[in-house]
Write a protein that holds these residues in place. Sequence first.
Motif, PDB file in Angstrom:
ATOM      1  N   ARG A  54       0.752  -1.187   0.133  1.00  0.00           N
ATOM      2  CA  ARG A  54       0.033  -0.072  -0.025  1.00  0.00           C
ATOM      3  C   ARG A  54       0.973   1.022  -0.064  1.00  0.00           C
ATOM      4  N   TRP A  88      -1.344   8.198  -9.599  1.00  0.00           N
ATOM      5  CA  TRP A  88       0.025   7.482  -9.299  1.00  0.00           C
ATOM      6  C   TRP A  88       0.512   7.280 -10.698  1.00  0.00           C
ATOM      7  N   ALA A 146      -2.846   5.145 -12.164  1.00  0.00           N
ATOM      8  CA  ALA A 146      -4.315   5.385 -11.628  1.00  0.00           C
ATOM      9  C   ALA A 146      -4.608   6.712 -11.102  1.00  0.00           C
ATOM     10  N   THR A 176     -12.428   7.368 -10.180  1.00  0.00           N
ATOM     11  CA  THR A 176     -11.074   6.690 -10.406  1.00  0.00           C
ATOM     12  C   THR A 176     -11.098   6.125 -11.752  1.00  0.00           C
ATOM     13  N   TYR A 200      -7.939   3.865 -14.068  1.00  0.00           N
ATOM     14  CA  TYR A 200      -7.040   2.856 -14.022  1.00  0.00           C
ATOM     15  C   TYR A 200      -6.281   2.657 -15.393  1.00  0.00           C
ATOM     16  N   PHE A 238      -5.163  -3.076  -8.499  1.00  0.00           N
ATOM     17  CA  PHE A 238      -4.732  -1.935  -7.953  1.00  0.00           C
ATOM     18  C   PHE A 238      -5.890  -1.094  -7.264  1.00  0.00           C
ATOM     19  N   ILE A 264      -7.022   2.875  -6.121  1.00  0.00           N
ATOM     20  CA  ILE A 264      -6.918   4.077  -5.621  1.00  0.00           C
ATOM     21  C   ILE A 264      -7.921   4.642  -4.827  1.00  0.00           C
ATOM     22  N   LEU A 304      -2.715   4.035  -2.900  1.00  0.00           N
ATOM     23  CA  LEU A 304      -2.725   3.070  -3.842  1.00  0.00           C
ATOM     24  C   LEU A 304      -2.385   1.623  -3.154  1.00  0.00           C
ATOM     25  N   MET A 316      -2.100  -1.987  -3.685  1.00  0.00           N
ATOM     26  CA  MET A 316      -1.640  -2.811  -4.741  1.00  0.00           C
ATOM     27  C   MET A 316      -1.611  -4.470  -4.441  1.00  0.00           C
ATOM     28  N   TYR A 349       7.431   4.591  -8.042  1.00  0.00           N
ATOM     29  CA  TYR A 349       6.087   4.872  -8.192  1.00  0.00           C
ATOM     30  C   TYR A 349       6.103   6.479  -7.580  1.00  0.00           C
ATOM     31  N   CYS A 363       3.738   9.704  -6.829  1.00  0.00           N
ATOM     32  CA  CYS A 363       2.381  10.685  -6.663  1.00  0.00           C
ATOM     33  C   CYS A 363       2.297  12.021  -7.217  1.00  0.00           C
TER      34      CYS A 363
END
Length: 119
Positions: A17, A32, A45, A53, A55, A63, A65, A76, A78, A89, A91
């Motif tokens: 996470r 993300w 996402a 949302t 993706y 995943f 979000i 996020l 995962m 990754y 943000c």
Amino acid sequence: QLVESGGGLAQAGDSLRLSCAVSSRTFSTVGWLRQAPGKEREFVAAITWSGDTYYANSVKGRFSISRDNAKNAVYLQMNSLKPEDTAVYSCAAQSKAGPSSSIPTYGYWGQGTQVTVSS
């Protein structure tokens, strides 16, 4: 203004996470994005202020979000991680109008957090 946490090492099938703390201003859409070694940065996402949302097909169903506007945080989750999910990754928050999957619309970025998934 955006600080990620929660990256690390995982095995295929595990869950991680990621958290993104957003400070000093309110952003509408936060996403993300990730960049694997030798590859272009790609959208993962995004979530709007109202909770809509979006993706990438590669992570859809695995995943999730979410955001907590009271805490100024975006998460996020995962699941079912795969080695191909290995990447840095980041943000990011949109600063321009446009599709949430459009990387050039993101003008505010965190420093990134490494996620490594072994097989």
